[in-house]
Design an enzyme around this catalytic site. Sequence first.
Site, PDB file in Angstrom:
ATOM      1  N   ASP A 128      -7.899  -5.637   0.174  1.00 31.10           N
ATOM      2  CA  ASP A 128      -8.373  -6.415  -0.966  1.00 31.10           C
ATOM      3  C   ASP A 128      -7.988  -7.879  -0.898  1.00 31.10           C
ATOM      4  O   ASP A 128      -8.493  -8.692  -1.660  1.00 31.10           O
ATOM      5  CB  ASP A 128      -7.832  -5.801  -2.268  1.00 31.10           C
ATOM      6  CG  ASP A 128      -8.430  -4.440  -2.494  1.00 31.10           C
ATOM      7  OD1 ASP A 128      -9.631  -4.303  -2.238  1.00 31.10           O
ATOM      8  OD2 ASP A 128      -7.708  -3.526  -2.882  1.00 31.10           O
ATOM      9  N   HIS A 171       0.854  -1.195   0.000  1.00 31.38           N
ATOM     10  CA  HIS A 171       0.000   0.000   0.000  1.00 31.38           C
ATOM     11  C   HIS A 171       0.879   1.230   0.000  1.00 31.38           C
ATOM     12  O   HIS A 171       1.940   1.227   0.618  1.00 31.38           O
ATOM     13  CB  HIS A 171      -0.910   0.010   1.229  1.00 31.38           C
ATOM     14  CG  HIS A 171      -2.093   0.916   1.065  1.00 31.38           C
ATOM     15  ND1 HIS A 171      -2.031   2.252   1.342  1.00 31.38           N
ATOM     16  CD2 HIS A 171      -3.330   0.660   0.608  1.00 31.38           C
ATOM     17  CE1 HIS A 171      -3.206   2.788   1.068  1.00 31.38           C
ATOM     18  NE2 HIS A 171      -4.020   1.857   0.620  1.00 31.38           N
TER      19      HIS A 171
HETATM   20  N1  CMC Z   1       4.143  -7.470  -4.934  1.00 34.47           N
HETATM   21  C1  CMC Z   1       5.480  -7.442  -5.152  1.00 34.47           C
HETATM   22  N2  CMC Z   1       6.228  -6.329  -5.017  1.00 34.47           N
HETATM   23  C2  CMC Z   1       5.615  -5.193  -4.682  1.00 34.47           C
HETATM   24  C3  CMC Z   1       4.223  -5.155  -4.432  1.00 34.47           C
HETATM   25  C4  CMC Z   1       3.492  -6.334  -4.564  1.00 34.47           C
HETATM   26  N3  CMC Z   1       2.177  -6.347  -4.348  1.00 34.47           N
HETATM   27  N4  CMC Z   1       3.878  -3.891  -4.102  1.00 34.47           N
HETATM   28  C5  CMC Z   1       4.988  -3.155  -4.134  1.00 34.47           C
HETATM   29  N5  CMC Z   1       6.058  -3.957  -4.485  1.00 34.47           N
HETATM   30  C6  CMC Z   1       7.458  -3.540  -4.575  1.00 34.47           C
HETATM   31  C7  CMC Z   1       7.711  -2.760  -5.853  1.00 34.47           C
HETATM   32  O1  CMC Z   1       8.138  -3.605  -6.897  1.00 34.47           O
HETATM   33  C8  CMC Z   1       8.779  -1.792  -5.415  1.00 34.47           C
HETATM   34  O2  CMC Z   1       9.997  -2.472  -5.409  1.00 34.47           O
HETATM   35  P1  CMC Z   1      11.387  -1.672  -5.733  1.00 34.47           P
HETATM   36  O3  CMC Z   1      11.509  -0.650  -4.640  1.00 34.47           O
HETATM   37  O4  CMC Z   1      12.417  -2.728  -5.675  1.00 34.47           O
HETATM   38  O5  CMC Z   1      11.200  -1.068  -7.095  1.00 34.47           O
HETATM   39  C9  CMC Z   1       8.440  -1.484  -3.959  1.00 34.47           C
HETATM   40  O6  CMC Z   1       7.686  -2.629  -3.498  1.00 34.47           O
HETATM   41  C10 CMC Z   1       7.572  -0.232  -3.795  1.00 34.47           C
HETATM   42  O7  CMC Z   1       6.450  -0.344  -4.662  1.00 34.47           O
HETATM   43  P2  CMC Z   1       5.777   0.879  -5.414  1.00 34.47           P
HETATM   44  O8  CMC Z   1       5.031   0.381  -6.593  1.00 34.47           O
HETATM   45  O9  CMC Z   1       6.820   1.943  -5.633  1.00 34.47           O
HETATM   46  O10 CMC Z   1       4.782   1.377  -4.296  1.00 34.47           O
HETATM   47  P3  CMC Z   1       3.524   2.281  -4.525  1.00 34.47           P
HETATM   48  O11 CMC Z   1       3.277   2.958  -3.231  1.00 34.47           O
HETATM   49  O12 CMC Z   1       3.694   3.130  -5.731  1.00 34.47           O
HETATM   50  O13 CMC Z   1       2.364   1.235  -4.845  1.00 34.47           O
HETATM   51  C11 CMC Z   1       0.562  -0.294  -4.636  1.00 34.47           C
HETATM   52  C12 CMC Z   1       1.404   0.792  -3.944  1.00 34.47           C
HETATM   53  C13 CMC Z   1      -0.658  -0.595  -3.771  1.00 34.47           C
HETATM   54  C14 CMC Z   1       0.068   0.214  -6.000  1.00 34.47           C
HETATM   55  C15 CMC Z   1       1.451  -1.553  -4.818  1.00 34.47           C
HETATM   56  O14 CMC Z   1       1.855  -2.031  -3.551  1.00 34.47           O
HETATM   57  C16 CMC Z   1       0.723  -2.646  -5.589  1.00 34.47           C
HETATM   58  O15 CMC Z   1       0.753  -2.641  -6.832  1.00 34.47           O
HETATM   59  N6  CMC Z   1       0.068  -3.620  -4.865  1.00 34.47           N
HETATM   60  C17 CMC Z   1      -0.722  -4.624  -5.522  1.00 34.47           C
HETATM   61  C18 CMC Z   1      -2.069  -4.030  -5.910  1.00 34.47           C
HETATM   62  C19 CMC Z   1      -2.983  -3.849  -4.720  1.00 34.47           C
HETATM   63  O16 CMC Z   1      -3.133  -4.742  -3.896  1.00 34.47           O
HETATM   64  N7  CMC Z   1      -3.629  -2.664  -4.669  1.00 34.47           N
HETATM   65  C20 CMC Z   1      -4.616  -2.378  -3.643  1.00 34.47           C
HETATM   66  C21 CMC Z   1      -4.258  -1.231  -2.777  1.00 34.47           C
HETATM   67  S1  CMC Z   1      -5.355  -1.167  -1.360  1.00 34.47           S
HETATM   68  C22 CMC Z   1      -6.852  -0.676  -2.007  1.00 34.47           C
HETATM   69  C23 CMC Z   1      -6.943   0.792  -2.186  1.00 34.47           C
HETATM   70  O17 CMC Z   1      -6.811   1.534  -1.186  1.00 34.47           O
HETATM   71  O18 CMC Z   1      -7.162   1.212  -3.340  1.00 34.47           O
END
Ligand code: CMC
Length: 433
Positions: A368, A310
Amino acid sequence: MNKTEKVQVAKVDTTSGEYEFHVLDGTLGPSVIDISSLYGDTGQFTYDPGFTSTASCESKITYIDGEKGILLYRGYPIDQLAEQSNFIETAYLLLNGELPSLNDYEEFERAITNHTMVHEQLRNFYYGFRSDAHPMAIMCGVVGALSAFYHDSTDINDPYQRMVAGRRLIAKMPTIAAMAFKFSLGQPFVYPDNELDYTANFLNMCFALPALKHKVSPTLARALDKIFILHADHEQNASTSTVRLASSSGANPFAAIAAGIACLWGPAHGGANEAALNMLMEIGTADKIPEFIKRAKDKNDPFRLMGFGHRVYKNYDPRAKVMQQTCHEVLAELGIKDDPLLEVALELEKIALNDDYFVEKQLYPNIDFYSGITLKAMGFPTTMFTALFALARTVGWVAQWNEMIEDPSQRIGRPRQLYTGYAERTYKKRSER
Ligand code: CMC
C-alpha cells in the site's frame, strides 16, 4: 499434493494430563498441530486472539513466506506473474490451479467479457446513495444486492452455479466499481465495451464520457493490470477469512463477498492504501518526516506509519517491490517529474529502513505504500483505492470460497471464547435495582 498426516506426534501437557496430537506437514511452510480433538480430549480450548498461531484451513492456492518475502500463487512467484502474465490469466490460475491452455484462456476471457454488464435495475441502487457516499459503502450494498438479481447462481452445492457466480462476480466488479466512481463525480455511467480487455475496459468505464471518447493508454492499462495481479490473493488475510466464515454457514456467494468487501474497507487492511496516501499528503515535504517518524514510535500516539508493517511479512513485501517499479513507470508515462509525494515516499522509506525502531520490529514497506501514489497519478481519488483492491481481490475470494465448499472437512466456522463476564446471577425487578 495433500497434507501428510501423522508424521509426528506433538505432546501437550494440559491441566488434565498429557495428550498427543498429530502434526501435519504441508508442501511448504510451518507444519501444524491438529488440535481439532483438543476440547473433546481435555475440555479446554486454545486461545489465540488475532489468529497469530492458528491455521484456519488447508489451502492449495497461495503461499507466503513472510521471513523471506516470498509470495506464490499456485506455486508461481508473484513477480513472474506480474511481469509475464495478465490479470485474466492469473485469475484462471488462482481459480483452477493451473495456467490455462490457449483454448481455455480464450474460453475464460470470453465468458468474463460476456458477463461485464449488470442488470439495468441495479442502477437504481446507486441513486439511493448520497452523492458523497464512499465507493466502498456503495460496493458493500450493490455487491450484496447481486444475490437479488442472479437467483440462478446462488445454489452453492451446484458446481456449475458456483462457476457462474464466480465468473459473474469477477466480470461485474469493474462495472460496479466504475459506476460508484461515476456516481461520485455526478457523471453518467459508461457501459462496458467488450472490444476492450478487462483492465482497459475498466479504465474506459471510469474515464470516458458519452460526449467524449477516452483513449485508454496501453501503458496505464498494463500498469493497472499488474496492480490487479498483485492484489488478487493473499492467503487467509482478514477479508478472505471473512468470506470463508460468512459462506461457511451456506450463505450465497454475493452476500459472502459483500462481507469480504466490508472487512477489506478497514485502514489496517485494504483501506491502508487510502490512509498511506493521506499520510504522505499530510507529511507534505521531506523536512517534516522526522516529526512523523517520532509520532509513529511514540507508544502514547495512535499514529502509525501507514503502508509499513505486515502481520506476515517480516521482510520487504515482494508486492511492494513490483509496485514501486510500476509507480515509476506510470509517472514516466504521464510525464510527472519530481512528484512531491513520491519524493516524500522515497525519503520516508529510506529513513524508516534505517531507523532502529522499524528495523527491530521488522517493519518494511508493504504494497500500500506505493499503490496510492500510482493510483492517484492515474486519476483515481483516494476513496477509490480500496474499491480497486476489492475488484482485484474478488478473484482470490472466489477461489478460496470454492476451495472451502469443495473441502470435505468443511463445517460452519464457529470459534469459541474465554468467558470473563459475570458468573450466573439472579434477575432483579427494575423497581428493586
Ligand atoms: N508504524 C509504527 N509502528 C508499527 C507499525 C507502523 N505501521 N506497524 C506495527 N507497528 C508496531 C506496533 O506498534 C507494535 O509495537 P509494540 O510491539 O511495541 O507494541 C509492533 O510494531 C507490532 O505491531 P502489531 O500491530 O502487533 O502487528 P500486527 O501484525 O498486528 O499488525 C499491521 C500488522 C499491518 C496491521 C500493522 O503493521 C499496521 O497497522 N500497519 C499500518 C497499516 C498498513 O499499512 N496496513 C496494510 C497491510 S498490507 C495490505 C493488506 O495485506 O491488507
